[in-house]
Structure formats: C-alpha cells, structure tokens
Design an enzyme around this catalytic site. Structure first.
Site, mmCIF file in Angstrom:
data_model
loop_
_atom_site.group_PDB
_atom_site.id
_atom_site.type_symbol
_atom_site.label_atom_id
_atom_site.label_comp_id
_atom_site.label_asym_id
_atom_site.label_seq_id
_atom_site.Cartn_x
_atom_site.Cartn_y
_atom_site.Cartn_z
ATOM 1 N N ASP A 145 0.837 -1.196 0.000
ATOM 2 C CA ASP A 145 0.000 0.000 0.000
ATOM 3 C C ASP A 145 0.875 1.252 0.000
ATOM 4 O OD1 ASP A 145 -1.822 2.037 0.558
ATOM 5 O OD2 ASP A 145 -2.955 0.839 1.993
ATOM 6 N N ASP A 168 -6.368 3.609 -11.184
ATOM 7 C CA ASP A 168 -7.725 3.106 -11.380
ATOM 8 C C ASP A 168 -8.702 4.276 -11.266
ATOM 9 O OD1 ASP A 168 -10.234 1.812 -11.243
ATOM 10 O OD2 ASP A 168 -9.336 0.050 -10.312
ATOM 11 N N LYS A 172 -17.548 4.267 -11.428
ATOM 12 C CA LYS A 172 -18.885 4.349 -10.853
ATOM 13 C C LYS A 172 -18.905 5.371 -9.713
ATOM 14 C CE LYS A 172 -20.131 -0.398 -12.043
ATOM 15 N NZ LYS A 172 -20.550 -1.735 -11.536
ATOM 16 N N PHE A 243 -0.841 0.585 -22.745
ATOM 17 C CA PHE A 243 -2.161 0.874 -22.188
ATOM 18 C C PHE A 243 -2.651 2.234 -22.682
ATOM 19 C CE2 PHE A 243 -4.663 3.044 -18.937
ATOM 20 C CZ PHE A 243 -5.694 2.140 -18.725
#
Length: 263
Positions: A145, A168, A172, A243
């Site tokens: 983390d 990320d 939503k 990506f």
C-alpha cells in the site's frame, strides 16, 4: 470380502494445510505485508495475484531479496542505503503495471532513483526482469500500500517527485471515494516531497482528470506548473505506454497534471 465385491479405491490423502498455504515465493513479495499492523480503510487498489510467467517467477526468486521490499509499515526506509547512493534523488512511482514505462524512464535518467510501488505480482516480476536485462541499478520495487509506504516508511521531504500514471479511475459514482487523488492523499504526499518537488499525474479518464485538477488546484500545499492553471503537455520523459496507446485508439484524451510542492 464377499466374492464379486470390488475393493474400494483408496481415498487420496490431502496435503498438509501448511504445505498448501506456503507462499509461491518464500523470499519474495508477501500477499499482505502490512497485515493487521495498520487500520483497515477504503483502499484505492485491489490486490491482483494473477498468473505469473516462468520468467517473472524466476526474476522474483532471484532478484526480490536484493531489489524488492515489502511495505510492512514497521520501519523507516533510508533511501540512500536502499539505492546505495545517499546523494541520489528518488522519485516514488505509485502503480507501474507491467513496468515497461518505468524501466524506460529509469534507463533514460540513471541519475534518478525510482521507487516503484505496486501490488501486482506479475508486474513486479516483469519490472525486476527488465531492470536486470537493461542493467539498471536505479530501480527498487515496493510491494504493498503506497499510503502506508508514504506515511510510515518515508521521512519528511525524502522524495524528489511522485508519479501517479493511469491510476484506477473507479468510474462508478459510488466508488469515487476509492480514487487515490483526494485532499487527504495530497496532504500526506506534500509532507514527503521536498520543497519544489513535483507530483505528476496522468489519466485517460476525463472525469477523473477534472477531479484531479480540482483537488490539486484547491490544495494549499501545491501550485500548478502551468501558468494558465490547466493541464500540462505530456513531457518527453513519460513514455507512451501500450495501455495509453489503447486508450488513444479508443478516442480517449490523456491529461497530464504537474503540480509543484510549495515552500
């Protein structure tokens, strides 16, 4: 035994529980290095321990003890000792995917150390392998983390920069609280960046770019490097990743944000 009665096949003996739970890489990245040492909270990432190729596994076995570290939150890192050079400026990269761009940036700038933090085991192995193949000595791989790494394991003013490329986006609305670039993260990051050091973010998710620009512009700890207060042009040192190319092919617009720590 009665005539004509078949003998029952012996049941397989299950493997001992400890053997079944032994880690794939005993001397490599731990599944949850911080364990229960620190508070449970909403995280901006999901650990992914997907399939590791033989090459990645071999790199983890051989190179992790030398170039890798677990983010356990139990010690303060000496970056000079970690990189073998007390004068080397160190940039923290949060989330590096498979590590191709990280290796390219490290090769182009050997005078800067890159402490690359991620939780994706195949990517960790891939980056270690790339570093060895290219003879890079300025890359270290951190597993865990990034918040715990910043808060518990890095000294104030220790970093020459922070890079957050394509985090990320948690698209939503109910997941927006999981996004990394929030006021609380910026306040923490500012304490670990040296004065004048740059926090560099990039995303191809337009609503997240807008949120990044909003919270960074509102932070008392940072100032925009762009005189017009907007997005920055993509700097030459940030490679175009596979990506990113896929996003551009889909019509996504990539935004870079470069904000300097005040003071």
């Amino acid at each position: 035994m009665a005539a004509g009665t078949a003998a029952a096949a012996p049941r397989p003996v299950p493997a001992p529980a400890r053997a079944r739970r032994e880690p794939m890489f005993p001397d490599g990245p731990a599944p949850d290095p911080a364990g229960s040492h620190h508070e449970r909270r909403i995280r901006s990432f999901q650990p992914r321990r997907s399939r590791v190729t033989p090459g990645q596994a071999e790199a983890l076995r051989r190179l992790w003890p030398t170039w890798g570290l677990d983010v356990d939150g139990l010690r303060r890192l000496d970056l000079g000792e970690l990189f073998g050079d007390a004068a080397l400026p160190v940039v923290l990269e949060i989330g590096f995917g498979m590590g191709e761009a990280t290796a390219e940036m490290a090769a182009a700038d050997p005078g800067t150390g890159i402490l690359a933090c991620d939780v994706h085991t195949p990517g960790q192995g891939n980056l270690l392998g790339l570093a060895e193949q290219r003879g890079l000595t300025n890359v270290r791989v951190a597993n865990g983390d990034a918040i715990i790494l910043l808060r518990e394991m890095l000294a104030p003013d220790a970093l020459a920069g922070i890079r957050v490329f394509f985090p990320d986006p948690w698209p939503k609305k109910r997941h927006h609280k999981r996004r990394l670039i929030q006021p609380e993260f910026l306040a923490l990051a500012a304490t670990r960046l040296a004065p004048g050091a740059v926090l560099h973010c990039a995303t191809d998710w337009e609503p997240y770019a807008e949120q990044m620009l909003e919270v960074l512009s509102a932070s008392p700890d940072f100032e925009n490097t762009q005189p017009d207060g907007g997005y920055a042009p993509r700097p030459d040192f940030r490679p175009l990743t596979r990506f990113e190319g896929q996003g551009l092919d889909k019509g996504h617009v990539v935004h870079d944000l470069m904000f300097r720590r005040r003071g």
